[in-house]
Write a protein that holds these residues in place. Structure first.
Motif, PDB file in Angstrom:
ATOM      1  N   ALA A 199       0.819  -1.208   0.000  1.00 18.79           N
ATOM      2  CA  ALA A 199       0.000   0.000   0.000  1.00 18.79           C
ATOM      3  C   ALA A 199       0.854   1.260   0.000  1.00 18.79           C
ATOM      4  O   ALA A 199       0.395   2.331  -0.348  1.00 18.79           O
ATOM      5  N   TYR A 242     -10.419  -2.885   6.014  1.00 14.35           N
ATOM      6  CA  TYR A 242     -10.240  -4.326   5.842  1.00 14.35           C
ATOM      7  C   TYR A 242     -11.467  -4.972   5.190  1.00 14.35           C
ATOM      8  O   TYR A 242     -12.606  -4.569   5.459  1.00 14.35           O
ATOM      9  N   TRP A 258      -6.666 -12.654   1.931  1.00 11.53           N
ATOM     10  CA  TRP A 258      -6.296 -11.334   1.420  1.00 11.53           C
ATOM     11  C   TRP A 258      -4.928 -10.963   1.968  1.00 11.53           C
ATOM     12  O   TRP A 258      -4.657 -11.117   3.174  1.00 11.53           O
ATOM     13  N   LYS A 283      -2.648  -8.923   3.636  1.00 11.18           N
ATOM     14  CA  LYS A 283      -2.971  -7.825   4.547  1.00 11.18           C
ATOM     15  C   LYS A 283      -1.982  -6.659   4.505  1.00 11.18           C
ATOM     16  O   LYS A 283      -2.284  -5.570   4.986  1.00 11.18           O
ATOM     17  N   ALA A 328      -2.694  -3.280  -0.581  1.00  9.16           N
ATOM     18  CA  ALA A 328      -3.843  -2.374  -0.608  1.00  9.16           C
ATOM     19  C   ALA A 328      -5.106  -3.123  -0.177  1.00  9.16           C
ATOM     20  O   ALA A 328      -5.297  -4.289  -0.519  1.00  9.16           O
ATOM     21  N   THR A 329      -5.963  -2.453   0.575  1.00  8.23           N
ATOM     22  CA  THR A 329      -7.263  -3.034   0.892  1.00  8.23           C
ATOM     23  C   THR A 329      -8.150  -2.904  -0.343  1.00  8.23           C
ATOM     24  O   THR A 329      -7.972  -1.987  -1.155  1.00  8.23           O
ATOM     25  N   PRO A 330      -9.107  -3.802  -0.531  1.00  4.82           N
ATOM     26  CA  PRO A 330      -9.959  -3.749  -1.727  1.00  4.82           C
ATOM     27  C   PRO A 330     -10.703  -2.412  -1.846  1.00  4.82           C
ATOM     28  O   PRO A 330     -11.429  -2.008  -0.941  1.00  4.82           O
ATOM     29  N   SER A 382      -5.029  -4.901  -4.938  1.00  5.02           N
ATOM     30  CA  SER A 382      -5.369  -5.781  -3.817  1.00  5.02           C
ATOM     31  C   SER A 382      -5.332  -7.226  -4.288  1.00  5.02           C
ATOM     32  O   SER A 382      -5.902  -7.564  -5.331  1.00  5.02           O
ATOM     33  N   ARG A 396     -16.684  -4.326   3.152  1.00  8.32           N
ATOM     34  CA  ARG A 396     -15.558  -3.875   3.966  1.00  8.32           C
ATOM     35  C   ARG A 396     -16.001  -3.515   5.379  1.00  8.32           C
ATOM     36  O   ARG A 396     -17.182  -3.329   5.660  1.00  8.32           O
ATOM     37  N   LEU A 411      -8.093  -5.152  -8.439  1.00  8.09           N
ATOM     38  CA  LEU A 411      -8.273  -6.388  -7.678  1.00  8.09           C
ATOM     39  C   LEU A 411      -7.742  -7.544  -8.505  1.00  8.09           C
ATOM     40  O   LEU A 411      -7.952  -7.604  -9.724  1.00  8.09           O
TER      41      LEU A 411
END
Length: 227
Positions: free
Chosen positions: A56, A77, A116, A118, A121-123, A129, A160, A195
């Motif tokens: 990220a 998250y 995922w 961690k 990047a968060t979705p 991500s 999320r 994604l």
């Protein structure tokens, strides 16, 4: 192990059927995959090295399509993934880099679980991500059993922690040899929320106890709504 390997609607729940078609397909594929992986740890892609995984905090120059993209979301998250076109509805578990320097796999004892990365990047956040899941385990079909059947235009919904549902539209679904996996292409940050859904595919090598290929779904953020 896990990931180097994400319709308008789009991880597979234990009940693969929201229509009569999916149970039939799942049962047929399930027998084949159980036979293939009886001695294997599970059908999960080989882990990318820590050097190749996106982070990220590693921005890159925006790509040519960045200006037309949906604005990125703040970090949050992921809680659940839904891919309605292949009857996926599953929770997430966080994946980290293990002692080997590779990404750990999702637990093999839970067939309906997506992992995922961690530290990426968060979705919905700017960047790429990475989500990985088993195609099968020793006990039968798993969450990404039908991932390879997705088509451009299908969607993937990720709920999320902040109550936002990030909807991603599939751009393409491709299969790559694990021996020549294109890290740069799969994990590149083009300046927009991306994604990648990854699982195993191709021929099962009984000697190596592993699949020869990875299936990768390329998708971009198409919209965001409150749950």
């Amino acid at each position: 192990m896990a990931a180097p390997q994400p319709s308008d609607e789009d991880s597979a729940s234990p009940a693969l059927g929201r229509s009569l078609l999916w149970p039939v397909v799942a049962v047929g594929l399930g027998f084949l995959l159980v036979y293939n992986s009886f001695d294997a740890s599970a059908g999960v892609p080989p882990a990318p090295s820590v050097a190749s995984l996106p982070t990220a905090s590693a921005p890159a120059s925006p790509g040519p399509s960045a200006s037309a993209a949906v604005p990125a979301l703040p970090p949050s998250y992921p809680k659940r993934i839904s891919i309605r076109s292949i009857a996926v509805d599953a929770p997430f578990t966080a994946l980290a880099i293990g002692p080997s320097g590779q990404l750990d796999a999702p637990p093999a004892d839970d067939a309906n679980l997506a992992g995922w990365f961690k530290d990426g990047a968060t979705p919905g956040e700017r960047g790429t991500s990475v989500v990985a899941g088993h195609v099968d385990t020793k006990t039968g079909p798993a969450v990404f059993l039908l991932l390879s059947t997705l088509k451009a235009g299908n969607t993937v919904d990720i709920t999320r922690d902040d109550g936002t549902v990030a909807t991603f539209k599939v751009d393409s679904v491709e299969t790559f040899s694990k021996a020549d996996f294109p890290d740069d292409r799969v994990y590149a940050d083009n300046g927009t929320p991306q994604l990648r859904l990854i699982t195993c595919g191709g021929v099962y090598d009984k000697q190596k106890k592993d699949y020869e290929d990875n299936v990768v779904v390329f998708a971009h953020l198409a919209s965001a709504t409150k749950a």
